[in-house]
Each structure stands twice: as C-alpha cells, then as structure tokens.
Design an enzyme around this catalytic site. Structure first.
Site, short mmCIF file in Angstrom:
data_model
loop_
_atom_site.label_atom_id
_atom_site.label_comp_id
_atom_site.label_asym_id
_atom_site.label_seq_id
_atom_site.Cartn_x
_atom_site.Cartn_y
_atom_site.Cartn_z
N GLU A 141 0.86 -1.41 0.10
CA GLU A 141 -0.11 -0.11 0.35
C GLU A 141 0.83 1.25 0.07
OE1 GLU A 141 -2.44 -0.64 3.24
OE2 GLU A 141 -4.37 -2.21 2.37
N ASP A 171 -4.81 -7.70 5.95
CA ASP A 171 -5.94 -8.47 6.10
C ASP A 171 -5.66 -10.17 5.56
OD1 ASP A 171 -7.88 -7.14 4.88
OD2 ASP A 171 -6.26 -5.86 3.99
#
Length: 398
Positions: free
Chosen positions: A151, A167
């Site tokens: 990210e 996640d």
C-alpha cells in the site's frame, strides 16, 4: 460473492500520513517538488518459476477518482460497472522472472500495488466501484491464486510505502525508498526461514489459530487470514479474546488506565475507568470525553466496531491506543498506554498470536499485522519527502 473496493488501510494510511506530516512537515519551497510519477523498481527474488503479474490500482488524490496506472504511470479511470459485477479491464503489467527486475512508475495515488504468481487476478466492477479480492470468502475467484499487495500514498509531501499483513500473511516481500543522497531505507524482509516459521507457528498454536491457514488442493499454503477475517468467516472463535477482555475489564473497575496518545503532547492525558459494561474516559478536568462498550475479538482484531477510531483528536487516538494494547496484550502489565517498547508485547497466553508470530519473524521486527500497528512506530513503513525511487522486492516462500 463480491464486495466493493474499500482500501482497508486507508484510515491507517491517513493517520500515518497526518502523523508523518506533523513529524516531518510538508516540503518547503526550497526543496525539490515531488514529480508527477516516480520509478518503482520491482525485483523478483522469490526463486519461483512462472510469470508474475503486477497491478497498480488506486484513487487519484486530486479528484477521488478510482482507476489503475499502466507501466508508465498513466492513469486510466475504471469504466462503469454493473450488477452483477462485470469484468474490469486487464490492468496487469508483466512482472520480472525470478532473479530479474522491471521498473514501472507510480503516480500520485493512494492505492495498492498487487502482485500475483502464475495467474492473473480476477477484478470486477460493480455500480459502486472496484471489487477487491476477499479470500476469506470461499467463492472468491482469487482464493486459489498466490498473491499479495503493498500500500502506498504518493503526494506533494512525499511517499509513504508499506508492506501489510492487515488482511493476510502471504507471499513475502519488502519495500524501500531511495533518498536524495542515494541511501535506501527498506523494511518488510523476513528472517531466513521466517515464512515457514509463521506458518508452522500458527499450525502449532492451540485455540483454533491453525484455521487461519488457507491451502490449495495440491497442499500449497497460500496464506494465513488475519484473525479479524477469520472471526468474520467463522474459522476462528469470536470468543478467542474473551478471557483477556474480562481480565482487563475487572482490572480497570478498580484502577485507572491512563492514555497519553500523542508523543509530542505529554500533558494531554485521558483516564479510563470501567463501570459495568462501559469504560469511560475523562480528561484532566474530570469531564467524560468518550466511552467504549466492552469490546469483542472482532472489534479488537479489526480496530473497528466497538473500538471505532474516527479521524478526530480524542476518541480516535484513545481507540487506536486501546486497540494496540488489546492486540499486544499490554493493558494488564502497564496502566500507562501506549506501551511503546516491545518488551511487554504478546506475553499473555491470550493475545493476537498472528501478530505475535509475524513480528517475531521480521528481520527488523516491524510489520503491519493489525490496523494500528503503527502505535509506537512498530509498522513496516518507509517514508521520504523527496523520493528518488521506490522498491518492492519479492522474497522466497521459505
């Protein structure tokens, strides 16, 4: 089967960005402006044969428009989706073979760089936007693909790039940034044998933690789900943290939990006491500023729901501190939070064992194993206000 794209760590990235701007400041006029795109060197040291596919997906910070970038960093908006979801355009970029590198360009995005081994990812578009992989769902079309993502945010104040396990824990990689003086900051590498150590650690951990592992029909371990997804999909008990939660609630029924959420504001303190099912926080004047219902495992692992953290200056900072304390199991050993040194982390038998195992196997100890793992600067993040080049390096699954 599908869910609309929600950059799960956007709140984390926003909080990190805000904290970084407070720490580093925005670039002055005398400093070089961040260009419209910067190079990302993507290196494959995985040792795996077969193709690698790269995707650069995100949101334009100037307009909020969702889309993808090609290898040159050119933005392409997603077309309208449908109901049921329709196939997204093929946004894949050919990745390097093992032992080789390719360089693509990152635009000013808040987004993700996905990579997959051997097979392209299946992205779809709904009327509300992009559908991202949700491998906790047995019907997700990407469930049997080995993939992961990083990210990042790139804007006029610089680059923030992190490796993430918020996640899932899967195909390992590291991130880096080259500074103007030529030095490179990097994070995210596992120790030698670290990947298998995390997998085997979960297998050997009692209490259902082995159920986080997802394997392909040929026996290949594809990933370990983060515990919040495991609770949500029913493979990890929602009561897995209850014993610790009950002990915390009992402790602070007769003692005070002091939260000092800002490193640069040591006199800003909040004081928590439990009354029944509620922990009330007061300020130094004795006024109640926010209250939290007794949380459950889902709220703790996801740092949401009963531990929601709005982007404000009171509840959000208190909540993120509580979330870190619950995940790291430091609330009973230190009544002054956050406990930013790692000596007390994960010592209780009831803890976030997923985060414990991942941090133990990181070469520098840093990871994003839950949403507010940046409390105390334990996150796997690189940042620079004048980035010359970014790096993602794929490591072996061993």
């Amino acid at each position: 089967m599908f869910r609309r794209l929600r950059w799960r760590s956007l709140a984390v990235a926003t909080a990190t960005l805000a904290a970084a701007l407070l720490t580093f400041g925005a670039p002055s006029g005398a400093e070089a402006a961040v260009p419209a795109t910067i190079p990302l060197k993507f290196t494959n040291n995985s040792g795996r044969s077969g193709p690698v596919y790269i995707y650069n997906l995100g949101t334009l910070l100037t307009t909020g428009q969702q889309g993808w970038a090609d290898a040159n960093g050119t933005f392409h908006a997603w077309p309208a989706g449908g109901n049921p979801p329709t196939p997204a355009p093929d946004a894949s970029i050919a990745g390097p073979a093992s032992g080789q590198s390719v360089t693509i360009r990152l635009p000013k995005f808040s987004g993700r760089v996905y990579f997959s081994y051997g097979q392209k990812l299946d992205f779809r578009l709904t009327t509300g936007g992009l559908v991202q992989p949700a491998v906790q769902n047995p019907s997700d079309p990407n469930r049997n693909i080995l993939f992961n993502w990083s990210e990042y945010t790139l804007n006029d104040a610089g680059l923030w790039l992190n490796s993430t396990q918020v996640d899932m824990f899967s195909a390992p990689y590291a991130v880096g940034v080259q500074l103007a003086d030529g030095t490179v900051k990097t994070t995210g590498h596992l120790k030698a044998g670290g990947y298998n150590a995390v997998i085997n650690g979960l297998r050997g951990q009692s209490g259902g933690w082995a159920n986080l592992l997802q394997t392909r029909s040929d026996g290949t371990v594809l990933r370990a789900l983060a515990p919040g997804h495991a609770v949500g999909s029913g493979v990890l008990s929602g009561t897995v943290m209850d014993d610790y939660i009950n002990r915390v609630w009992a402790r602070y029924s007769s003692a005070t939990l002091t939260v000092t959420p800002f490193v640069d504001q040591p006199n800003t303190k909040y004081f928590g006491r439990v009354s029944g099912n509620v922990m009330n926080f007061t300020n130094s004047s004795g006024a109640v500023v926010t209250s939290f219902q007794k949380p459950d495992a889902d709220s703790i692992f996801g740092c949401h729901k009963l531990l929601d953290a709005p982007n404000d200056l009171v509840r959000g900072p208190i909540s993120r501190t509580l979330c870190a304390g619950f995940n790291r199991s430091t609330l009973l050993v230190n009544a002054n939070q956050p406990d930013t040194g790692s000596a007390n982390f994960y010592k209780d038998s009831v803890t976030n064992h997923y985060a414990r195992l991942i941090h133990a196997q990181m070469a520098d100890g840093k990871a994003y194993a839950f949403a507010f793992d940046d409390v105390g600067a334990h996150e796997s993040l690189v940042h620079d206000g004048n980035p010359q080049q970014a790096y993602i390096t794929l490591d072996p699954l061993s």
